[in-house]
Structures are given as C-alpha cells and as structure tokens.
Design an enzyme around this catalytic site. Sequence first.
Site: not given
Ligand code: PPS
Length: 307
Positions: A59, A120, A150
């Site tokens: 996340k 991860h 998150s």
């Molecule tokens: S995972 O399941 O571990 O692969 O998830 P991961 O992609 O690492 O994290 C998901 C969070 O990243 C946010 N996210 C973004 N934020 C800003 N811009 C973009 N383009 C973007 N893409 C993914 C996503 O909304 C999750 O964060 P939260 O705070 O829950 O919204």
Amino acid sequence: MEEKLSYTEAIQRAGDSFSRFPLIPIRGVPLMSYIANNWESIWAFRPDPSDILIATYPKAGTTWTQEIVDLLFHNGDAEACKRAPTPVRSPFLEIFSPPPIPSGLDYLKTMDPPRIIKTHLPFQLVPTGFWENKCKVIYVSRNAKDNMVSYFHFDSMNLTQPEPGPWEGYIRKFMQGELSWGSWYDHVKSYWIEREKKNILYLFYEDMKENPRREVERIVRYLDLSVSDEVISRIVELTSFKNMKENPMTNYSCIPAPIFDQSISPFMRKGEVGDWRNHFTPEQSKMFDEDYEKQMKDVNIPFRDII
Ligand code: PPS
C-alpha cells in the site's frame, strides 16, 4: 498454466477456494500461507540482469509505480499498457494463489526480459539473484500512518488477507509487525540502509504526490531511458489517481468480489497524503509517535506529513 485462461477467468474458476489465509513466518516475517508454503521456489528465482524490481511495503504506491514504469517502457503508449491488468503486465514475484490462478513465477516464466517485477518482500527475503545480477530496484515508501490507513482498508476488502479487526487493535498489530509482510519499520529501514551499496532508487509516495513529474524524471534517469518531455507529460497525466481509478487495467476490477470486495473499499481508495488525520484520535497519534521514535531512532529517513 495448461488450459489458456485469462487472469479474470482463472480467478473466477478458483471461485470458492479463497478464504482469509493464515500467516506463516518465513525467517520471522509473517507471510500468507500460500506464499510461505511455496517459499523455496520463490527464493530460488533467478532474474535476468535487465529485469526491474519494484519493491514496497504493501500500500505504499506499488501499482502507481508499476504503471509509470510500464508506460516508460512503452514510450507513453496508453493503448499498449491496456493490453492486460497490472498483475499480468507486471507480475507479483511471491504471489501464489489457489489453482488454476497462475503464480507470479508462472507469469514470469512466460515473459521475456526486461520484466517489471513487483514484490513486497523485505530486503533480506529478496532472492539474491537480484543483487548478484545488479538488477535495478525501485523502492517506494510511504509515511507510516497513511500506509497503515491504506492497509487497514485493503485488509477489509481483500478477503484473502487476515481479518483487520477493530482499528485500535490494528494499530497495535502494525506497530508490532504482525501484518502480512511483517514490520513496516524493518521494511523501510532495510532498503534505506542498503540503497547506496545496492544502487536502489528510494522514492517517497509524498514526493510523487507533490511533484509527479520530478519523480518520473528521476525514474527515467535511474533506468537510463531516453524519453521526450512530451511523453513524460503524458505519463504523468495517464498515471494521475483519477485516470488510474477509471482505468480497468489498473484499478484491480479484474479481481472479482469474492476476493477483492471493492464495495467494502475501492482498491483506488483516496490516493492522498494525510488521510491518517481522519482515522487516528489524538491519543492514538501520540502513542504511535512515541513508539515510532523508538523504532526509527537508528535511521534518519526523511518521511513527511507524519505529525
Ligand atoms: S498494493 O496492493 O500493495 O500493490 O497497493 P499499492 O498500489 O502499493 O497502494 C495502493 C495505494 O496507492 C494509491 N494509489 C495512488 N495514489 C496516488 N496516485 C496514483 N496514481 C495512485 N495509484 C494508487 C491507492 O489509492 C492506495 O492508497 P489509498 O490511501 O488507500 O487510497
């Protein structure tokens, strides 16, 4: 992968074999049982020197970075990057699921390098071939409180992860490193300590939010790519939170509700810095900060927006 099923079909076929899998420690790091039970084959993985590893604590901005790198490899061609959902274009190294869903390793076997690989795993569990072959590694970290918020919502909607339980108890589990993939503190520190020796590009989610163009340019330089200003602008636009939320290839709508129940919480949830303020009480924040000081006292990682 005998019968040719699409990713979504394979997940649908696996149907009821999903449940909230227990965690089993591998060298002290709790991992989902499917991963732990296949650990030897994951550990034996040998990357190609041209492969790129995107490493994160869950996340922290993995999907965002995967999309940026795939677009960079395709010179900003949006259609090319809609060829398949994120986990097919950029396999998840350690993921194993009930059959017939291919594992991350199955996908990697079918692809030619350079592959964009997600993990991860904390530094010490990354297969040693990545370091021996001097693969490029992009690590993305996110401030602890937003990262935990998150993860809490993700653990509610991802019905293969252990039940998050109440928020108060979740904070404790996070602080004690009991969530899948273990301690956030050890994770962010392990890559930070090794970043110079191992030539790891260490990025921060907060920097990406503040100035995505600057961070995309850092990735371009690190990967030694030649990309025009116009293509960089297009990639910044295509990877905005709004565009990735609407894009079925990046918003994880490929994973059906018995696994990712996006009616509980969408995968692309808020994408903001500082959302932790809507979750922590002042007392919880104080208790967390005191513990944070202790756990992070041996390093000086410039996290922002944490107090
Ligand atoms: S995972 O399941 O571990 O692969 O998830 P991961 O992609 O690492 O994290 C998901 C969070 O990243 C946010 N996210 C973004 N934020 C800003 N811009 C973009 N383009 C973007 N893409 C993914 C996503 O909304 C999750 O964060 P939260 O705070 O829950 O919204």
